[in-house]
Design a protein around this motif. Structure first.
Motif, PDB file in Angstrom:
ATOM      1  N   ALA A 122       0.806  -1.227   0.000  1.00 44.29           N
ATOM      2  CA  ALA A 122       0.000   0.000   0.000  1.00 44.29           C
ATOM      3  C   ALA A 122       0.835   1.271   0.000  1.00 44.29           C
ATOM      4  O   ALA A 122       0.326   2.327   0.309  1.00 44.29           O
ATOM      5  CB  ALA A 122      -0.930  -0.008   1.214  1.00 44.29           C
ATOM      6  N   SER A 140       1.467   5.977  -7.698  1.00 42.96           N
ATOM      7  CA  SER A 140       0.080   6.256  -7.356  1.00 42.96           C
ATOM      8  C   SER A 140      -0.064   6.350  -5.843  1.00 42.96           C
ATOM      9  O   SER A 140       0.856   6.046  -5.093  1.00 42.96           O
ATOM     10  CB  SER A 140      -0.834   5.148  -7.894  1.00 42.96           C
ATOM     11  N   ASP A 141      -1.237   6.779  -5.414  1.00 43.81           N
ATOM     12  CA  ASP A 141      -1.508   6.832  -3.980  1.00 43.81           C
ATOM     13  C   ASP A 141      -2.063   5.519  -3.466  1.00 43.81           C
ATOM     14  O   ASP A 141      -2.148   5.309  -2.263  1.00 43.81           O
ATOM     15  CB  ASP A 141      -2.529   7.948  -3.680  1.00 43.81           C
ATOM     16  N   GLY A 142      -2.448   4.631  -4.363  1.00 44.25           N
ATOM     17  CA  GLY A 142      -3.087   3.378  -3.959  1.00 44.25           C
ATOM     18  C   GLY A 142      -2.122   2.224  -3.912  1.00 44.25           C
ATOM     19  O   GLY A 142      -0.911   2.384  -4.081  1.00 44.25           O
TER      20      GLY A 142
END
Length: 149
Positions: free
Chosen positions: A16, A22-24
């Motif tokens: 995560a 990305s932030d995801g």
């Protein structure tokens, strides 16, 4: 060394931390189709020789469809470090991790398993050592076996 081996029809590991920009969650390892998902634990007395023995065992273990091995059908493996395989919950309500080797010992030995598998010709995907991972898989069978070397 201890390994939990699962025959799968695909498996993946995500973390995560957004390492892909990305932030995801980011997929860090994935196998598609028939193969093995292998959780590997390391204890204090383990050696590179044991890592090589485990790799040979994983590559030749006849647990795939039709009693085939990964080497027979060039099936991929997803290898994930798993210190909790040496957890001990016999006393009390909290496991202890005393039998698990510390990261500076365990990480090179898990890497050695992967390197030895690749030297044998295996296609190997991995998790990320020390990361909080999410493992997704489709267990075929279900089939799960424990191996110790």
């Amino acid at each position: 060394m201890r390994a939990v081996i699962q025959r799968v029809d695909g498996a993946s590991v995500t973390v995560a931390d957004g390492t892909d920009g990305s932030d995801g969650p980011a997929v860090v390892g994935e196998i598609v189709g028939e193969g093995l998902c292998v959780l590997v634990g390391v204890t204090h007395g383990d050696t590179p020789e044991k890592a090589a023995r485990l790799a040979r065992k994983l590559w030749s273990l006849r647990v795939l469809e039709g009693e085939k091995s990964c080497s027979d059908v060039n099936a991929p493996l997803l290898v994930i470090s798993q210190f909790t395989l040496y957890g001990d919950a016999r006393k009390g309500r909290r496991p202890t991790w005393n039998a698990a080797a510390p990261g500076e010992v365990a990480e090179p030995l898990v890497d050695e398993v992967v390197e030895q598998l690749r030297a044998l010709g295996a296609r190997v995907a991995t998790g990320r050592f020390g990361a909080e991972m999410r493992v997704s898989l489709t267990n075929h069978g279900p089939f799960t076996v424990l191996v110790e070397v």
